[in-house]
Write an enzyme that holds these catalytic residues in place. Sequence first.
Site, PDB file in Angstrom:
ATOM      1  N   GLU A 134       0.835  -1.188   0.000  1.00 32.33           N
ATOM      2  CA  GLU A 134       0.000   0.000   0.000  1.00 32.33           C
ATOM      3  C   GLU A 134       0.873   1.242   0.000  1.00 32.33           C
ATOM      4  O   GLU A 134       1.756   1.374   0.826  1.00 32.33           O
ATOM      5  CB  GLU A 134      -0.841  -0.040   1.288  1.00 32.33           C
ATOM      6  N   LYS A 170       8.320  -1.691  -0.894  1.00 29.95           N
ATOM      7  CA  LYS A 170       7.501  -0.943   0.064  1.00 29.95           C
ATOM      8  C   LYS A 170       8.368  -0.370   1.187  1.00 29.95           C
ATOM      9  O   LYS A 170       8.291   0.814   1.531  1.00 29.95           O
ATOM     10  CB  LYS A 170       6.425  -1.871   0.623  1.00 29.95           C
ATOM     11  N   CYS A 186       3.897   4.019   9.620  1.00 24.14           N
ATOM     12  CA  CYS A 186       4.750   3.317   8.655  1.00 24.14           C
ATOM     13  C   CYS A 186       6.237   3.631   8.732  1.00 24.14           C
ATOM     14  O   CYS A 186       7.053   2.720   8.769  1.00 24.14           O
ATOM     15  CB  CYS A 186       4.278   3.615   7.239  1.00 24.14           C
TER      16      CYS A 186
HETATM   17  C1  UDX Z   1       3.520   7.040   4.397  1.00 23.27           C
HETATM   18  C2  UDX Z   1       3.861   6.943   2.906  1.00 23.27           C
HETATM   19  O1  UDX Z   1       3.869   8.268   2.336  1.00 23.27           O
HETATM   20  C3  UDX Z   1       2.858   6.064   2.199  1.00 23.27           C
HETATM   21  O2  UDX Z   1       3.213   5.901   0.844  1.00 23.27           O
HETATM   22  C4  UDX Z   1       2.830   4.702   2.886  1.00 23.27           C
HETATM   23  O3  UDX Z   1       1.865   3.853   2.289  1.00 23.27           O
HETATM   24  C5  UDX Z   1       2.524   4.863   4.370  1.00 23.27           C
HETATM   25  O4  UDX Z   1       3.463   5.751   4.974  1.00 23.27           O
HETATM   26  P1  UDX Z   1       1.775   8.401   5.863  1.00 23.27           P
HETATM   27  O5  UDX Z   1       2.553   7.891   7.031  1.00 23.27           O
HETATM   28  O6  UDX Z   1       0.306   8.242   5.873  1.00 23.27           O
HETATM   29  O7  UDX Z   1       2.279   7.705   4.518  1.00 23.27           O
HETATM   30  O8  UDX Z   1       2.065   9.976   5.708  1.00 23.27           O
HETATM   31  P2  UDX Z   1       3.185  10.853   5.004  1.00 23.27           P
HETATM   32  O9  UDX Z   1       2.497  11.894   4.232  1.00 23.27           O
HETATM   33  O10 UDX Z   1       4.184  10.042   4.303  1.00 23.27           O
HETATM   34  O11 UDX Z   1       3.861  11.600   6.244  1.00 23.27           O
HETATM   35  C6  UDX Z   1       4.608  10.908   7.235  1.00 23.27           C
HETATM   36  C7  UDX Z   1       5.148  11.872   8.264  1.00 23.27           C
HETATM   37  O12 UDX Z   1       6.173  12.692   7.711  1.00 23.27           O
HETATM   38  C8  UDX Z   1       4.105  12.836   8.819  1.00 23.27           C
HETATM   39  O13 UDX Z   1       4.272  12.970  10.209  1.00 23.27           O
HETATM   40  C9  UDX Z   1       4.410  14.128   8.095  1.00 23.27           C
HETATM   41  O14 UDX Z   1       3.998  15.251   8.830  1.00 23.27           O
HETATM   42  C10 UDX Z   1       5.915  14.050   7.995  1.00 23.27           C
HETATM   43  N1  UDX Z   1       6.457  14.876   6.894  1.00 23.27           N
HETATM   44  C11 UDX Z   1       6.143  14.592   5.601  1.00 23.27           C
HETATM   45  C12 UDX Z   1       7.306  15.947   7.182  1.00 23.27           C
HETATM   46  O15 UDX Z   1       7.589  16.213   8.347  1.00 23.27           O
HETATM   47  N2  UDX Z   1       7.809  16.686   6.153  1.00 23.27           N
HETATM   48  C13 UDX Z   1       7.513  16.424   4.845  1.00 23.27           C
HETATM   49  O16 UDX Z   1       8.023  17.138   3.964  1.00 23.27           O
HETATM   50  C14 UDX Z   1       6.653  15.341   4.565  1.00 23.27           C
END
Ligand code: UDX
Length: 463
Positions: free
Chosen positions: A162, A221, A277
């Site tokens: 995913e 993944k 994740c």
């Molecule tokens: C992630 C992956 O993006 C996704 O492809 C996978 O399936 C599951 O894990 P998710 O954990 O839902 O998704 O959110 P994501 O948008 O990746 O953000 C993860 C964390 O990183 C968040 O706490 C977000 O705030 C932080 N983040 C993200 C930052 O601090 N800076 C950024 O530039 C991007």
Amino acid sequence: MRIKNICCIGAGYVGGPTMAVIAHKCPDIKVTIVDINEQRIADWNDENLDNLPVYEPGLADIVASARGRNLFFSTDVEKAIDEAQMIFISVNTPTKTYGLGKGKAADLKYIELCARQIAAVAKNDKIVVEKSTLPVRTAQAIKDILDNTGNGVQYQILSNPEFLAEGTAVQDLLNPDRVLIGGDTTKEGQEAIEALVEVYANWIPRENILTTNVWSSELSKLTANAFLAQRVSSINAISELCEKTGADVNEVAKAIGMDSRIGPKFLKASVGFGGSCFQKDILNLVYIAKSYGLHEVADYWEQVIIMNDHQKRRFASNIVRTLYNTVSGKKIAFLGWAFKKDTNDTRESAAIYVADDLLFEQANIAVYDPKVEKGTIYRDLDYLGTRPADANRENVTVYTDPYEACRDAHAIAILTEWDEFKQYDWQRIYDNMKKPAFVFDGRNILEGQKLEQIGFVFSEIGK
Ligand code: UDX
Ligand code: ADP
């Protein structure tokens, strides 16, 4: 084989939205999502769509379009397994909290239970699809269990990781960059892959559906998440350097992001990444590398986590230092508790760890989050096990009104980038705070300029 009946085990953040979109896009396929958690299933079946257990923009409409037509939520796991041609496993795979690999390896007990349950129930051939994030070679473990405890039934195991991100899950599912399907190279394996390709081809262009062997799919993944998390840790490392040198991390991020080889995404400095994740998958990668004796590889990736922990701790200690080295008895308002905006998920949220550090400093914490429930916040803190549950309730108060959360506070910490925070009447917030009033913007979402004009002492990561 044309798939007419799908079952998904696990009605969580992954299983719920993914299956809802499949049902929405494939009206000819009956999709049944099962879970052992009765309350969760009742919530998915709730007439009032505001009560769905997962909050995602656009999800309620998708559920409404298919529920009762070809989308069903049930606790009858055995019946759904029995009827399905294809079974998705979307149960949680937390990091092990005990025994060998504690704190690093994925705990596969829920996956193993699912495999055993499938083996016990299945009477005809099934395609089993790994949807949860799993360590490489889990498919083999599932296959061993199915082949050796079953009743002569033939199984094909596919890996279909995913890539949806919470908060944008529906969009990510409707228009994915790619769908990845890994399977056996045998004829039967290829047929199983094709059956799943057919399902996705109902709305995704075939050139965006990638097929590989099982191991490549599983490892992709983990690697995708490790790379994304690494970008966040990289920019966070630079944010600390910016604070010392007078460079502005937003300007640096923009400047490097315009290099098409680097690209602009995932370069936002923050209080640290959270979510179910990133940390788990990297720990998994580290554990796998170590188990093959690849210590340099393991150390390389572990550093991404070390940097993230450092960023969270640094944020909390900056608050303490700025408030004259003591926050004891001071009210600190937290705007946001979720690990990112547009989700009610709080797993591994930076807010939890910042709160924990400040509670050690005897602060009183006032939390406001537009989507996270009070019980979840206490549960997150209790789960750390760092102090008695009573102490968490005594020193953390959860508000439903942000203005009340900030009233009489010495400082505000922004832990989630909810859009609504930008719309607040900051003058009103300032007027009701203790002076000097501080804002620590852990998400780089507020314009420092304006708040400073109001009178706030404003501090943003990387400035
Ligand atoms: C992630 C992956 O993006 C996704 O492809 C996978 O399936 C599951 O894990 P998710 O954990 O839902 O998704 O959110 P994501 O948008 O990746 O953000 C993860 C964390 O990183 C968040 O706490 C977000 O705030 C932080 N983040 C993200 C930052 O601090 N800076 C950024 O530039 C991007
Ligand atoms: P994810 O983010 O991976 O979707 P969640 O924790 O949100 O994780 O969802 C996983 C769901 O799987 C939970 O609702 C849990 O009750 C369910 N689950 C775990 N084990 C089983 C099982 N053996 N049978 C059915 N459901 C299960």
